[in-house]
Design an enzyme around this catalytic site. Structure first.
Site, PDB file in Angstrom:
ATOM      1  N   GLU A  64      12.778  -5.121   4.476  1.00  0.00           N
ATOM      2  CA  GLU A  64      11.706  -4.184   5.265  1.00  0.00           C
ATOM      3  C   GLU A  64      11.093  -5.273   6.403  1.00  0.00           C
ATOM      4  O   GLU A  64      10.855  -6.251   6.223  1.00  0.00           O
ATOM      5  CB  GLU A  64      10.603  -3.967   4.534  1.00  0.00           C
ATOM      6  CG  GLU A  64       9.616  -3.249   5.077  1.00  0.00           C
ATOM      7  CD  GLU A  64       8.364  -2.458   4.268  1.00  0.00           C
ATOM      8  OE1 GLU A  64       7.705  -1.494   4.731  1.00  0.00           O
ATOM      9  OE2 GLU A  64       8.108  -3.083   3.186  1.00  0.00           O
ATOM     10  N   CYS A  83      10.711   0.712   0.881  1.00  0.00           N
ATOM     11  CA  CYS A  83       9.689   0.158   0.284  1.00  0.00           C
ATOM     12  C   CYS A  83       8.894   1.166  -0.581  1.00  0.00           C
ATOM     13  O   CYS A  83       9.381   1.551  -1.546  1.00  0.00           O
ATOM     14  CB  CYS A  83       8.688  -0.758   1.132  1.00  0.00           C
ATOM     15  SG  CYS A  83       7.732  -1.988   0.116  1.00  0.00           S
ATOM     16  N   LYS A 120       9.806   5.458   7.778  1.00  0.00           N
ATOM     17  CA  LYS A 120       9.069   5.395   6.588  1.00  0.00           C
ATOM     18  C   LYS A 120       8.172   6.557   6.446  1.00  0.00           C
ATOM     19  O   LYS A 120       7.027   6.786   7.165  1.00  0.00           O
ATOM     20  CB  LYS A 120       8.222   4.109   6.212  1.00  0.00           C
ATOM     21  CG  LYS A 120       7.701   3.904   4.870  1.00  0.00           C
ATOM     22  CD  LYS A 120       7.225   2.549   4.905  1.00  0.00           C
ATOM     23  CE  LYS A 120       6.513   2.038   3.588  1.00  0.00           C
ATOM     24  NZ  LYS A 120       6.229   0.570   3.597  1.00  0.00           N
TER      25      LYS A 120
END
Length: 280
Positions: A44, A155, A118
């Site tokens: 990330e 994540c 994300k």
């Protein structure tokens, strides 16, 4: 003949600056290519520290456009050089005030295929991401690459099963999950959630974590990155919990169809009964 893809991931320690961090990942990619890998993914916001341990405006400096910023441009050149698909997580600025936690996907010939943003943005101690990132707004793309159909989930997304499922419904065979997760907060979930997602959705997952401590906080990133197959079994051993590592593994994509015929989870879904799942 088996449909085997040699895939790679990198868990890395922070070097202190973007130029050396990018250069280090380029060398890992070249080594992966020498080992025969055809796809590689990074952690990330790979070209920066995990600055979300603090809430300071100075850290907007890490953001750049996607795909026309310097890092993705350089990674396109790397993909052409190595002949590998490259998954590139960066801090994206779309326009003034519009920032996203993003991963670009680049095909083996250097073609920019698109990006994932994300969806789920945490805001808890040591992970102050809402200060920096807007929630993703590009859906759940699956990219038709030289090695097969590849998706990305970033994540904190991994705690939410809906996105894993949508990637499966969109045809993903391999999902890269670049992360930055630290010891103590949810370490016991690291080897539970991604294997469970691989089983539930019957595809391969590449789980990537940072490793080591960085300058902006106390988070101790514990590595242990791995590939997991559609049966929920690790493909080889997970990486070290303390050291930087390049992980290269052979993924037999034919296992996806075998598992889907055996377990038939997609056949037995009941979308007609799930309306309540999307009620606020």
């Amino acid at each position: 003949m088996a449909n085997v893809v040699r895939a790679a991931l990198v868990q890395a320690t922070w070097t202190g600056d973007t130029a050396s961090m990018v250069a280090k990942h380029e060398e890992h990619a070249r080594e992966a290519a020498r080992q025969g890998a055809k796809i590689i993914g990074f952690q990330e916001v790979f070209n920066a520290p995990y600055f979300c341990q603090v809430q300071e405006p100075e850290h907007y400096r890490w953001a750049e456009p996607v795909p026309d910023g310097p890092t993705v441009t350089r990674m396109r050149e790397l993909a052409r050089e190595t002949g590998m698909v490259v998954v590139v997580p960066v801090f994206e600025v779309e326009q003034s005030g519009f920032y996203f936690n993003t991963a670009a996907v680049i095909d083996a010939d250097g073609t920019y295929l698109g990006k994932y943003r994300k969806h789920h943005i945490p805001q808890v101690k040591g992970f102050w991401e809402k200060y920096y990132f807007k929630p993703g707004n590009l859906g759940w793309p699956v990219f038709d690459t030289a090695v097969g159909k590849v998706g990305v989930y970033i994540c904190y997304d991994r705690h939410f099963p809906e996105g894993w499922r949508q990637l499966g419904l969109n045809g993903a065979q391999l999902v890269y999950n670049p992360s930055a997760t630290s010891r103590g907060l949810s370490a016991h979930l690291w080897q539970l959630e991604q294997p469970a997602a691989a089983v539930a959705n019957e595809y391969f997952v590449a789980a990537i974590n940072r490793v080591g401590q960085e300058e902006y906080g106390d988070n101790d990133f514990y590595g242990t990155s791995y590939f997991v197959d559609p049966r929920g079994q690790f493909v080889g051993e997970p990486a070290s919990d303390k050291s930087e590592e390049l992980v290269v593994r052979d993924l037999d994509l034919d296992l996806i169809e075998e598992v889907r015929q055996q377990w038939a989870f997609y056949r037995d879904r009941r979308p007609d009964a799930y309306e309540g799942l999307v009620q606020p």
